[in-house]
Design a protein around this motif. Structure first.
Motif, PDB file in Angstrom:
ATOM      1  N   UNK A 129      12.245  41.514  -6.419  1.00 42.29           N
ATOM      2  CA  UNK A 129      13.257  40.483  -6.203  1.00 42.29           C
ATOM      3  C   UNK A 129      12.669  39.072  -6.128  1.00 42.29           C
ATOM      4  N   UNK A 130      11.356  38.974  -6.160  1.00 41.75           N
ATOM      5  CA  UNK A 130      10.722  37.671  -6.019  1.00 41.75           C
ATOM      6  C   UNK A 130      10.317  37.423  -4.576  1.00 41.75           C
ATOM      7  N   UNK A 131       9.277  36.641  -4.390  1.00 40.97           N
ATOM      8  CA  UNK A 131       8.698  36.433  -3.065  1.00 40.97           C
ATOM      9  C   UNK A 131       8.374  34.960  -2.861  1.00 40.97           C
ATOM     10  N   UNK A 132       8.730  34.443  -1.690  1.00 44.40           N
ATOM     11  CA  UNK A 132       8.360  33.066  -1.353  1.00 44.40           C
ATOM     12  C   UNK A 132       6.892  32.991  -0.941  1.00 44.40           C
ATOM     13  N   UNK A 145      -0.976  43.554 -10.045  1.00 47.95           N
ATOM     14  CA  UNK A 145      -0.951  42.726 -11.248  1.00 47.95           C
ATOM     15  C   UNK A 145      -1.143  43.591 -12.500  1.00 47.95           C
ATOM     16  N   UNK A 146      -2.035  44.570 -12.406  1.00 44.11           N
ATOM     17  CA  UNK A 146      -2.250  45.469 -13.539  1.00 44.11           C
ATOM     18  C   UNK A 146      -1.007  46.295 -13.845  1.00 44.11           C
ATOM     19  N   UNK A 147      -0.219  46.590 -12.822  1.00 42.37           N
ATOM     20  CA  UNK A 147       1.037  47.329 -13.017  1.00 42.37           C
ATOM     21  C   UNK A 147       2.184  46.410 -13.430  1.00 42.37           C
ATOM     22  N   UNK A 151       4.111  38.429 -11.109  1.00 44.16           N
ATOM     23  CA  UNK A 151       3.443  37.432 -11.944  1.00 44.16           C
ATOM     24  C   UNK A 151       3.120  36.226 -11.070  1.00 44.16           C
ATOM     25  N   UNK A 152       2.046  35.533 -11.419  1.00 43.69           N
ATOM     26  CA  UNK A 152       1.605  34.370 -10.643  1.00 43.69           C
ATOM     27  C   UNK A 152       1.777  33.071 -11.419  1.00 43.69           C
ATOM     28  N   UNK A 153       2.517  33.125 -12.506  1.00 43.00           N
ATOM     29  CA  UNK A 153       2.659  31.944 -13.364  1.00 43.00           C
ATOM     30  C   UNK A 153       3.465  30.827 -12.718  1.00 43.00           C
ATOM     31  N   UNK A 154       4.214  31.147 -11.649  1.00 40.02           N
ATOM     32  CA  UNK A 154       4.993  30.123 -10.951  1.00 40.02           C
ATOM     33  C   UNK A 154       4.472  29.864  -9.534  1.00 40.02           C
ATOM     34  N   UNK A 155       3.277  30.337  -9.259  1.00 40.70           N
ATOM     35  CA  UNK A 155       2.698  30.150  -7.934  1.00 40.70           C
ATOM     36  C   UNK A 155       2.202  28.712  -7.776  1.00 40.70           C
ATOM     37  N   UNK A 156       2.666  28.028  -6.736  1.00 41.75           N
ATOM     38  CA  UNK A 156       2.331  26.625  -6.510  1.00 41.75           C
ATOM     39  C   UNK A 156       1.394  26.407  -5.325  1.00 41.75           C
ATOM     40  N   UNK A 157       1.188  27.459  -4.534  1.00 44.85           N
ATOM     41  CA  UNK A 157       0.343  27.326  -3.355  1.00 44.85           C
ATOM     42  C   UNK A 157      -0.613  28.519  -3.280  1.00 44.85           C
ATOM     43  N   UNK A 158      -1.869  28.230  -3.057  1.00 37.30           N
ATOM     44  CA  UNK A 158      -2.890  29.272  -2.921  1.00 37.30           C
ATOM     45  C   UNK A 158      -3.688  29.004  -1.647  1.00 37.30           C
ATOM     46  N   UNK A 176     -11.988  35.175  -8.700  1.00 37.92           N
ATOM     47  CA  UNK A 176     -12.026  34.451  -9.971  1.00 37.92           C
ATOM     48  C   UNK A 176     -10.974  34.984 -10.939  1.00 37.92           C
ATOM     49  N   UNK A 177     -10.778  36.300 -10.956  1.00 38.38           N
ATOM     50  CA  UNK A 177      -9.761  36.887 -11.830  1.00 38.38           C
ATOM     51  C   UNK A 177      -8.370  36.430 -11.417  1.00 38.38           C
ATOM     52  N   UNK A 178      -8.129  36.402 -10.119  1.00 41.81           N
ATOM     53  CA  UNK A 178      -6.809  36.011  -9.620  1.00 41.81           C
ATOM     54  C   UNK A 178      -6.550  34.535  -9.889  1.00 41.81           C
ATOM     55  N   UNK A 179      -7.549  33.699  -9.663  1.00 43.64           N
ATOM     56  CA  UNK A 179      -7.371  32.252  -9.820  1.00 43.64           C
ATOM     57  C   UNK A 179      -6.992  31.884 -11.252  1.00 43.64           C
ATOM     58  N   UNK A 180      -7.506  32.632 -12.226  1.00 42.68           N
ATOM     59  CA  UNK A 180      -7.191  32.344 -13.625  1.00 42.68           C
ATOM     60  C   UNK A 180      -5.717  32.568 -13.952  1.00 42.68           C
ATOM     61  N   UNK A 181      -5.042  33.375 -13.132  1.00 41.16           N
ATOM     62  CA  UNK A 181      -3.631  33.690 -13.377  1.00 41.16           C
ATOM     63  C   UNK A 181      -2.676  32.713 -12.708  1.00 41.16           C
ATOM     64  N   UNK A 182      -3.223  31.813 -11.893  1.00 36.97           N
ATOM     65  CA  UNK A 182      -2.399  30.844 -11.161  1.00 36.97           C
ATOM     66  C   UNK A 182      -2.492  29.498 -11.863  1.00 36.97           C
ATOM     67  N   UNK A 183      -1.390  28.785 -12.028  1.00 38.47           N
ATOM     68  CA  UNK A 183      -1.435  27.484 -12.704  1.00 38.47           C
ATOM     69  C   UNK A 183      -2.436  26.535 -12.057  1.00 38.47           C
ATOM     70  N   UNK A 184      -3.090  25.734 -12.872  1.00 33.69           N
ATOM     71  CA  UNK A 184      -4.052  24.755 -12.357  1.00 33.69           C
ATOM     72  C   UNK A 184      -3.357  23.710 -11.501  1.00 33.69           C
ATOM     73  N   UNK A 185      -2.094  23.439 -11.822  1.00 34.27           N
ATOM     74  CA  UNK A 185      -1.314  22.475 -11.027  1.00 34.27           C
ATOM     75  C   UNK A 185      -0.758  23.205  -9.805  1.00 34.27           C
TER      76      UNK A 185
END
Length: 444
Positions: A129-132, A145-147, A151-158, A176-185
Motif C-alpha cells: 500500500x506504500x509506506x511513509x 527489493x529482489x522480490x 521500490x525506492x525511486x521516490x524515496x526522499x529521505x535516507x 552501496x547497493x541500496x544507495x544506488x536505488x535511491x534518487x541522488x536528490x
C-alpha cells in the motif's frame, strides 16, 4: 521567562501534533543532539551526527523527518517509500519503529518495520500500500527489493543509524547497493558514535554539504554510569557474576557474552542457580528475541544475557546494571554496551570481568576512552599468550586464583564439585547462588 530552544520543542519548527505527542510522553526538553540537529534537518540540510547511544538520536532525525512528511498531505503510492531508515540490528530497528510510532500517533503517516526472522510474505503485503517511513535492516531490505515488494525511486529521505556498527558487521556492500536505488536528490542523515576512516569515506559518498553535529567525543561514557573492572580467572567468572547478581535482587541487569553458545550456556547455568534469566543473540528467532525483551522490559525476568546484538538499540530505562562477562574485542563496543544502563536520566552501574587473556582488550578499551576503569576487585593479571573467551583452548586452561596455583575449571563449571547440585541459599534469604572457593569477590 521567555522559553529557549533548550527548554522546549515548540521553537524547533516541528509539526504541532508531534509536539503534543512529545508532551503526552513526558518529553519536554530537547537533548543536545536534538536541539542542534533538528533545525538543520527541518530546513532540508544533510546532517552528520556524532553522538553516543542514549543521547536521543532517534528523535533528532525522526521528528523533523515526520514533520516534513506530514506536510505532504497525501498518501504514498503503492510499494513506494518516502523515508528509509537503515539500522544494523533487529533490536535497534524495533526500537526506532516504536519511538517513531509514538511520536507520530494520530498523524496521517504510515510507519513500517522490516527485519529478518519475520515472515517476508506478511512484510510484502504491508508494503504493497506504500509506506511513509520504513525502518529496515539492510539484509531484509535487499531480500524485499529482489522480490520487487517495494521500490525506492521516490524515496526522499535516507537515514543511516549507528552507521559505524553497520560497517563493523560487514554491511558496507549492502549499503552501496541500496544507495544506488535511491534518487541522488534526497536528504541524507548519518548518525554514528565513532568516526573511523571508512566512516569518513562513507560520509563523503552519501552526504552533500552536510552540517556536522557532535555532542560528545567518540568513546565518551555517560557521566551517570559508575564503572568498575574486576580481575578474575575465566573459570571463576560465572560464580563471580552470580555473587554480583545476588547483591541486587529484583534489579534488571544485562550481561554481555562474546559468543552465542556462551550466552546460552551461561543463561542455563544462571537459571539452574535460581536466577530469572533469558538469552538473546543472532541464532534466536525474531519471535524468541522479542518475547525475551518483552519479558525483560516488564520485569518478568531480571537478567538478560546477550551478545553484541543488544549493544545498541536496547532502550529499557530500568536497566540498573551491565556486566561485561567477556570484554569486547572492538573497543568502541564497550561504550555501547554499558550505555544500556543510565538511561532516561537514571544512574547505572557497569562492571567488567577481565581474565588473563583479556588484558590486551582492556588496554585497548581504556585507550579508546582515554581513561582508566577503576579496579574494584582482584589484581591485574600479567599479559599472557592465552586463548580469548569463545576461542578454542587447545588444551590450555586458565590457572585458578590470582597466584596462579592449580588448574581452573572450564568456564561456567561450579567449583568444589563436578556433579550438578542446587547452590546454597544465602543466610539472609537472598537469591540462590553457588558457594565460591578461591579469590573472594571484593567489589562492594
Amino acid at each position: 521567562m521567555k522559553d529557549s530552544l533548550l527548554e522546549n520543542f515548540e521553537n524547533l519548527g516541528l509539526a504541532p501534533i508531534l509536539v503534543q505527542n512529545l508532551t503526552r510522553l513526558g518529553l519536554t526538553k530537547p537533548t543536545p543532539i536534538q536541539e542542534q540537529g533538528i533545525p538543520h534537518i527541518v530546513r532540508g540540510r544533510d546532517l552528520l551526527g556524532l553522538a553516543q547511544t542514549g543521547t536521543g538520536k532517534t528523535a533528532a532525525f525522526g521528528l523533523p523527518m515526520l514533520t516534513r512528511i506530514i506536510a505532504y498531505g497525501k498518501r504514498p503510492g503503492p510499494k513506494t517509500v518516502r523515508a528509509l531508515v537503515l539500522a544494523p540490528t533487529r533490536e535497534l530497528a524495533t526500537q526506532i519503529h516504536e519511538n517513531l510510532s509514538a511520536f507520530g500517533e494520530g498523524a496521517p503517516i504510515r510507519i513500517q518495520r522490516v527485519v529478518g526472522g519475520a515472515s517476508i510474505n506478511v512484510q510484502t503485503e504491508k508494503l504493497a500500500k506504500g509506506t511513509d517511513v520504513l525502518i529496515a535492516t539492510p539484509g531484509r531490505l535487499l531480500d524485499l527489493l529482489e522480490r520487487r515488494a517495494l521500490v525506492l525511486s521516490e524515496t526522499k529521505y535516507l537515514v543511516l543509524d549507528e552507521a559505524d556498527q553497520m560497517l563493523d558487521i560487514g554491511f558496507i556492500h549492502a549499503l552501496r547497493r541500496i544507495a544506488k536505488l535511491i534518487p541522488a536528490e534526497r536528504q541524507t542523515m548519518l548518525f554514528s558514535a565513532t568516526m573511523p576512516k571508512l566512516m569518513e569515506e562513507l560520509a563523503q559518498s552519501y552526504l552533500t554539504d552536510p552540517v556536522k553535529v557532535q555532542v560528545a567525543p567518540p568513546g565518551k561514557v555517560a557521566d551517570k554510569i559508575e564503572q568498575g573492572i574486576h580481575f578474575v580467572n575465566q573459570g571463576d567468572k560465572a560464580t563471580l557474576l552470580s555473587e554480583y547478581l545476588a547483591k541486587h535482587p529484583g534489579e534488571l541487569a544485562v550481561v554481555f557474552n562474546r559468543t552465542k553458545h556462551g550466552s546460552d550456556k551461561l543463561a542455563r547455568l544462571l537459571e539452574n542457580w535460581g536466577f530469572s534469566v533469558a538469552a538473546i543473540h543472532g541464532n534466536k528467532s525474531q519471535n524468541q528475541r522479542e518475547r525475551a525483551l518483552s519479558a525483560f522490559r516488564a520485569g518478568e525476568i531480571q537478567v538478560l544475557v546477550a551478545t553484541d546484538v543488544a549493544a545498541r538499540g536496547l532502550d529499557i530505562p530500568l536497566v540498573a546494571h551491565v556486566y561485561n562477562y567477556d570484554l569486547p574485542n572492538v573497543p568502541e563496543n564497550y561504550v555501547h554496551r554499558i550505555g544500556r544502563t543510565a538511561r532516561a536520566g537514571r544512574n547505572g552501574r557497569a562492571v567488567a570481568f577481565c581474565a588473563p587473556a583479556e588484558m590486551d582488550d582492556l588496554k585497548a578499551i581504556q585507550k579508546a576512552m582515554n581513561a582508566n576503569i577503576p579496579v574494584i576487585g582482584g589484581e591485574p593479571h600479567a599479559v599472557v599468550d592465552a586463548p580469548r573467551p569463545g576461542q578454542s583452548k587447545q588444551g590450555k586452561r586458565p590457572h585458578r586464583g590470582h597466584g596462579g596455583q592449580g588448574q581452573g575449571k572450564p568456564q561456567g563449571q561450579r567449583p568444589r564439585s563436578d556433579a550438578p547440585r542446587k547452590p546454597a541459599r544465602a543466610a539472609d534469604g537472598g537469591a540462590a547462588r553457588p558457594r565460591r572457593r578461591g579469590a573472594a569477590a571484593t567489589a562492594e
